[in-house]
Design an enzyme around this catalytic site. Structure first.
Site, PDB file in Angstrom:
ATOM      1  NE  ARG A 279      -3.695   0.013   2.477  1.00 60.33           N
ATOM      2  CZ  ARG A 279      -4.393   0.274   3.589  1.00 60.33           C
ATOM      3  NH1 ARG A 279      -4.382  -0.574   4.594  1.00 60.33           N
ATOM      4  NH2 ARG A 279      -5.102   1.377   3.686  1.00 60.33           N
TER       5      ARG A 279
ATOM      6  CD  GLN B   1     -13.566   7.006   8.658  1.00 61.15           C
ATOM      7  OE1 GLN B   1     -13.915   5.974   9.193  1.00 61.15           O
ATOM      8  NE2 GLN B   1     -14.317   7.605   7.756  1.00 61.15           N
ATOM      9  CG  ASN B   2      -9.190   8.060   3.206  1.00 61.25           C
ATOM     10  OD1 ASN B   2      -9.925   7.197   3.697  1.00 61.25           O
ATOM     11  ND2 ASN B   2      -9.569   8.863   2.231  1.00 61.25           N
TER      12      ASN B   2
ATOM     13  CG  ASP C 181      -5.058   8.543   0.744  1.00 62.87           C
ATOM     14  OD1 ASP C 181      -5.058   9.753   1.051  1.00 62.87           O
ATOM     15  OD2 ASP C 181      -6.110   7.952   0.388  1.00 62.87           O
TER      16      ASP C 181
ATOM     17  CG  HIS D 110      -8.580   5.099  11.037  1.00 62.64           C
ATOM     18  ND1 HIS D 110      -9.654   4.717  10.277  1.00 62.64           N
ATOM     19  CD2 HIS D 110      -9.070   5.281  12.297  1.00 62.64           C
ATOM     20  CE1 HIS D 110     -10.748   4.675  11.028  1.00 62.64           C
ATOM     21  NE2 HIS D 110     -10.417   5.023  12.256  1.00 62.64           N
TER      22      HIS D 110
ATOM     23  CB  THR E 237     -16.776   7.323   5.549  1.00 63.44           C
ATOM     24  OG1 THR E 237     -16.800   6.388   6.642  1.00 63.44           O
ATOM     25  CG2 THR E 237     -17.557   8.561   5.942  1.00 63.44           C
ATOM     26  CB  SER E 238     -19.244   2.249   5.059  1.00 65.95           C
ATOM     27  OG  SER E 238     -18.142   1.943   5.892  1.00 65.95           O
TER      28      SER E 238
HETATM   29  P1  OAD Z   1     -15.521   1.779   3.459  1.00 64.39           P
HETATM   30  O1  OAD Z   1     -14.945   0.911   2.404  1.00 64.39           O
HETATM   31  O2  OAD Z   1     -16.114   1.117   4.629  1.00 64.39           O
HETATM   32  O3  OAD Z   1     -16.644   2.717   2.816  1.00 64.39           O
HETATM   33  C1  OAD Z   1     -16.405   3.418   1.631  1.00 64.39           C
HETATM   34  C2  OAD Z   1     -17.588   4.296   1.325  1.00 64.39           C
HETATM   35  O4  OAD Z   1     -17.274   5.047   0.164  1.00 64.39           O
HETATM   36  C3  OAD Z   1     -18.897   3.558   1.047  1.00 64.39           C
HETATM   37  O5  OAD Z   1     -19.967   4.184   1.724  1.00 64.39           O
HETATM   38  C4  OAD Z   1     -19.058   3.675  -0.467  1.00 64.39           C
HETATM   39  O6  OAD Z   1     -20.427   3.735  -0.865  1.00 64.39           O
HETATM   40  C5  OAD Z   1     -18.367   5.002  -0.725  1.00 64.39           C
HETATM   41  N1  OAD Z   1     -17.815   5.167  -2.084  1.00 64.39           N
HETATM   42  C6  OAD Z   1     -17.400   4.226  -2.955  1.00 64.39           C
HETATM   43  N2  OAD Z   1     -16.913   4.805  -4.075  1.00 64.39           N
HETATM   44  C7  OAD Z   1     -17.033   6.139  -3.897  1.00 64.39           C
HETATM   45  C8  OAD Z   1     -16.710   7.274  -4.689  1.00 64.39           C
HETATM   46  N3  OAD Z   1     -16.145   7.165  -5.903  1.00 64.39           N
HETATM   47  N4  OAD Z   1     -16.977   8.506  -4.189  1.00 64.39           N
HETATM   48  C9  OAD Z   1     -17.550   8.644  -2.958  1.00 64.39           C
HETATM   49  N5  OAD Z   1     -17.856   7.611  -2.169  1.00 64.39           N
HETATM   50  C10 OAD Z   1     -17.606   6.376  -2.622  1.00 64.39           C
HETATM   51  O7  OAD Z   1     -14.373   2.822   3.878  1.00 64.39           O
HETATM   52  P2  OAD Z   1     -14.291   3.729   5.197  1.00 64.39           P
HETATM   53  O8  OAD Z   1     -15.638   4.119   5.658  1.00 64.39           O
HETATM   54  O9  OAD Z   1     -13.300   4.784   4.924  1.00 64.39           O
HETATM   55  O10 OAD Z   1      -9.597   1.529   8.953  1.00 64.39           O
HETATM   56  O11 OAD Z   1     -13.673   2.691   6.222  1.00 64.39           O
HETATM   57  C11 OAD Z   1     -13.391   3.096   7.532  1.00 64.39           C
HETATM   58  C12 OAD Z   1     -12.192   2.360   8.053  1.00 64.39           C
HETATM   59  O12 OAD Z   1     -12.374   0.948   7.892  1.00 64.39           O
HETATM   60  C13 OAD Z   1     -10.909   2.647   7.304  1.00 64.39           C
HETATM   61  O13 OAD Z   1     -10.270   3.821   7.729  1.00 64.39           O
HETATM   62  C14 OAD Z   1     -10.082   1.438   7.598  1.00 64.39           C
HETATM   63  C15 OAD Z   1     -11.139   0.364   7.436  1.00 64.39           C
HETATM   64  O14 OAD Z   1     -10.913  -0.782   8.185  1.00 64.39           O
HETATM   65  C16 OAD Z   1      -8.447   0.905   9.293  1.00 64.39           C
HETATM   66  O15 OAD Z   1      -7.809   0.231   8.520  1.00 64.39           O
HETATM   67  C17 OAD Z   1      -8.064   1.137  10.711  1.00 64.39           C
END
Ligand code: OAD
Length: 270
Positions: free
Chosen positions: A76, A106-107, A109, A124, A195-196
């Site tokens: 990554r 939360q990213n 990157d 994170h 974010t989900s």
């Molecule tokens: P998720 O993968 O859980 O959620 C991603 C969200 O982005 C979803 O709601 C999708 O519908 C949305 N999505 C997808 N493509 C998109 C786009 N092109 N534009 C806008 N939205 C889009 O990711 P996070 O919520 O960030 O933590 O996950 C939270 C945490 O879980 C991360 O920080 C990571 C993971 O485990 C750790 O690793 C500690």
């Protein structure tokens, strides 16, 4: 008639100055970087569909198979050299010309920073940094580490422990959470992107924004837990959604100027 819109008293009397000072807080997740080519976690083809989060993103997993964890993060880290910020990251950076913008992400990157955002809080961790596996938060051990140099078993930090990525793994303390809560509470406008909202404590941030401020959520999908209270859902991908956000922010400004004109004339009549 005076319309009911969110606008602080300060803004009413100094609209041009105070729009600059309005605090716009943006909370981002993996979705904002998806269009840069970084996979999300929980969508179809998401990372946690292919890999076991508990094996690759937990202290226990690191204890059991440190090489597998380092391989996962080294890949990554290397990938970060091959991707670029997208239009959504750039629009948020550009909004600093109009607002006091803070990005809470939360990213792990660095695409917000590379797009030019000056205030970025990582909840994170960051792929660009390494730290101690004895004490992740020891400031003497946290340092920038070249993305093209893999972290190897046997690489040590100042305290003599194994080098590890500066990432908050499942079960670890989210040290920037208090700061993030404080910033969200102070927001005049709150925007959530990609974010989900299933990983806590970060997901709980949506509950700290003031009830009456404008709140927007950009995500192309329906929220599994339902749309948080008071949010306008811009149901688009981030790159397209930020342009719609700009239109809605413009609409807010016009409403504020109108309200301040109306209030100004009603005060003069008084
Ligand atoms: P998720 O993968 O859980 O959620 C991603 C969200 O982005 C979803 O709601 C999708 O519908 C949305 N999505 C997808 N493509 C998109 C786009 N092109 N534009 C806008 N939205 C889009 O990711 P996070 O919520 O960030 O933590 O996950 C939270 C945490 O879980 C991360 O920080 C990571 C993971 O485990 C750790 O690793 C500690």
């Amino acid at each position: 008639m005076i319309k009911l819109v969110y606008v602080s008293l300060l803004n009413l009397f100094r609209p041009n100055v105070t729009i600059m000072q309005q605090k716009l807080v943006v909370f981002t997740g993996a979705g904002i970087s998806a269009e840069s080519g970084i996979p999300t976690f929980r969508d179809a083809n998401g990372m946690w569909g292919k890999y076991d989060a508990m094996k690759l993103a937990s202290v226990e997993g690191f204890g059991e198979d440190p090489q597998a964890v380092l391989d996962f993060y080294n890949a990554r880290r290397k990938n970060l050299l091959e991707v670029e910020p997208n239009h959504a990251h750039r629009v948020l950076a550009d909004l600093e010309k109009q607002y006091d913008v803070t990005v809470i992400t939360q990213n792990v990157d660095n695409l917000h920073e590379r797009a030019g955002s000056s205030k970025v809080i990582h909840l994170h961790g960051e792929l660009t940094k390494v730290t101690s596996s004895r004490n992740r938060l020891d400031p003497n051990c946290i340092k920038e580490y070249p993305l093209d140099v893999p972290i190897r078993l046997g690489d040590k930090v100042a305290d003599g422990s194994q080098l590890r990525p500066y990432i908050v793994w499942f079960g670890e303390y989210v040290d920037n959470m208090e700061l993030a809560i404080r910033l969200v509470k102070q927001a005049d406008i709150f925007v959530v992107i990609g974010t989900s909202l299933v990983v806590y404590p970060a997901a709980g941030l949506v509950n700290y924004a003031h009830r009456e401020i404008p709140k927007f959520l950009i995500d192309p999908n329906d929220m599994k837990q339902g749309l948080p209270f008071g949010f306008q859902h811009i149901k688009m991908k981030a790159v397209e959604g930020v342009d719609e956000l700009l239109r809605r922010l413009e609409g807010l400004k016009n409403a504020e100027v109108e309200t301040s004109d109306e209030l100004g004339s009603s005060l003069r009549d008084f």
